[in-house]
Design an enzyme around this catalytic site. Sequence first.
Site, PDB file in Angstrom:
ATOM      1  N   ARG A 119       0.918  -1.242  -0.173  1.00  0.00           N
ATOM      2  CA  ARG A 119       0.008   0.088   0.172  1.00  0.00           C
ATOM      3  C   ARG A 119       0.765   1.186   0.029  1.00  0.00           C
ATOM      4  NH1 ARG A 119      -4.983  -1.075   4.123  1.00  0.00           N
ATOM      5  NH2 ARG A 119      -5.789  -3.115   3.344  1.00  0.00           N
ATOM      6  N   LYS A 228       0.504 -18.332   8.884  1.00  0.00           N
ATOM      7  CA  LYS A 228      -0.372 -18.538  10.304  1.00  0.00           C
ATOM      8  C   LYS A 228      -0.630 -17.136  11.024  1.00  0.00           C
ATOM      9  CE  LYS A 228       3.250 -19.160  13.798  1.00  0.00           C
ATOM     10  NZ  LYS A 228       2.787 -18.429  14.582  1.00  0.00           N
ATOM     11  N   LYS A 262      12.339 -26.089   9.512  1.00  0.00           N
ATOM     12  CA  LYS A 262      13.749 -26.052  10.311  1.00  0.00           C
ATOM     13  C   LYS A 262      14.571 -27.444   9.890  1.00  0.00           C
ATOM     14  CE  LYS A 262      12.573 -22.971  14.161  1.00  0.00           C
ATOM     15  NZ  LYS A 262      13.529 -22.088  13.925  1.00  0.00           N
ATOM     16  N   GLU A 296      11.119 -19.006  24.762  1.00  0.00           N
ATOM     17  CA  GLU A 296      11.597 -17.956  24.198  1.00  0.00           C
ATOM     18  C   GLU A 296      12.168 -17.036  25.361  1.00  0.00           C
ATOM     19  OE1 GLU A 296       9.422 -16.621  20.362  1.00  0.00           O
ATOM     20  OE2 GLU A 296       8.046 -17.596  21.707  1.00  0.00           O
ATOM     21  N   ASP A 315      -0.579 -18.584  19.459  1.00  0.00           N
ATOM     22  CA  ASP A 315       0.574 -18.465  18.478  1.00  0.00           C
ATOM     23  C   ASP A 315       1.383 -19.667  18.565  1.00  0.00           C
ATOM     24  OD1 ASP A 315       2.190 -16.771  17.269  1.00  0.00           O
ATOM     25  OD2 ASP A 315       3.548 -16.430  19.131  1.00  0.00           O
ATOM     26  N   HIS A 320       2.954 -24.836  16.192  1.00  0.00           N
ATOM     27  CA  HIS A 320       4.150 -25.306  16.186  1.00  0.00           C
ATOM     28  C   HIS A 320       4.078 -26.608  17.301  1.00  0.00           C
ATOM     29  CE1 HIS A 320       5.126 -21.929  14.506  1.00  0.00           C
ATOM     30  NE2 HIS A 320       5.742 -21.073  15.348  1.00  0.00           N
TER      31      HIS A 320
END
Length: 568
Positions: A119, A228, A262, A296, A315, A320
Amino acid sequence: MAVTRQPKRAATPKVKDPAPLVAPPDQPIPAQPAPRPKDAPKTMKELRLARAGKRASRAKPATNVLRDGLRLARIPDPSILVLFGATGDLAHRKVLPALYHLWRTDLLPHEFRVLAIGRRPFDDETFRADVKASLEKFSRLLPLDTAAWRSFQERITYQHLDFEDPAGFDSLATRLETIDQEHGTRGNRLFYLATQPSQFADLVGQLGRVGLDHERLESGWRRIVIEKPFGHDLDSAKRLNREVGKVFRESQVYRIDHYLGKETVRNLLVFRFGNGIFEPLWNRRYVDHVQITVAESIGIENRGAFYEQTGASRDVLQNHLLQLVCLIAMEPPATFEANALRDEKVKVLRAISSDPLDPATDAVRGQYGPGWVAATQVPGYRKEAEVDPASETETFVAARLTIDDWRWSGVPFYVRTGKRLPKRATEIAIQYREVPHRLFKEEGIAPDANLLAIRIQPDEGIMLRFGAKVPGLQLDVRAVTMDFTYGSAFNVDSPDAYETLILDALQGDASLFTRADEVEEAWGIVDPIISAWADSPPPDFPNYDAGTWGPEAADDLPVRDGRRWRRF
């Protein structure tokens, strides 16, 4: 004497050759068997000699010695990658660097083009300068290869497009036809949706309206990659699947989960099904339990508005973590082919759904407060930008899953993920059972049971723990480890997950992408947990300090079964 004449016999009519059979108009003409050649082989010996003669006379196909040792058997077809949301964070951090590295390593065809859609009022030159700045920041190999960048940037063009303007999609269709004619991309197009999830359905609908989904004879293939999260819950995932299915066939849709690209995750299939010593021990008879951790140390990184609507369950858990569970628990597929692999993963998800967990006892949520991570003081989640000061969004989730099938019945799978934990680590731990009779229990401390740990990040590798005797006169048994790491074993630079997945999509290999029923089955597991939390009183958040391993209730999850989380 009178002679009696015999009556003259009537002449036998001459029979003509039979007329060919003519079937009635409403019946098909019966097929006539082909006449057998007079010299056709009749015995096994004659057949063998005839086959041998054909093989001897058959010319050997020409081989290209320059292709010996190539990493891939084939390069993708000439094509255009149409990148929606090209000015966004995902495109600049992951997608465009991945395309640059694929080009730099000669894994893309010469007739390849990137049409960036956004945009912002860029032109080709300003957008290319913006991409170069991102590559200099996010590329996994620096400095940039000047020659590779120069040739790559020539293949990038930009088109300003307001997603709410239907006329813009008509001009997009015209632009793609022009690129096909000028650069020989043969009508092959990969549409990549790196936009907000709320825009997926509208973008797909506009692509269908202008006919960009059509695959006609000799008009090239059309595929679409959708990032996702695919849906916000089970109902929204089903609606999105319906909207996508109205335009694209399932074989054209590639739902991307970067964890599946991965290197160590891909190696799980080889490790399990390519080694005869592990697969026989991969079941409830030998395995005590399985732990999967996705930890994390970072926070939400200025994505407060996004994370408020997502949380750790949507998430990470829904995609995952459940994908890793599937790869560990799935049965060997009949063939190493996309649908065969995905069929087995769906069976695992259905086996989890058939024995649903109790959200009150088998799931724990948490939210981090202020604390210390890597000797740095960090704020709590509710103090992050664009976060509700009274937020109830979880930044940590742990669950106890059971798989109701023949292989895994009675073996619990403990999964956990969280933000602001002490370190970044993704690991799958297969904890084996104790030996049935401990011969050495009187000789000091007996070693722990065997453990197989598969590290996905950051130090990709595999570790096996077993008992061994300590050198000396006494019988002292201790646990030792055999450790394999990718970096030291192969001494090669592993590609980023997005490089693998984008290349697979260009080649039409959907093995590492999720299917519609797979997405819905995963939501069917997570949805009841979220619904139960929504019906519960407000949680006592925050309930763990940044820099710790989550709330105490998560530690109790395996302790109730006489087990404990593996330490990192």
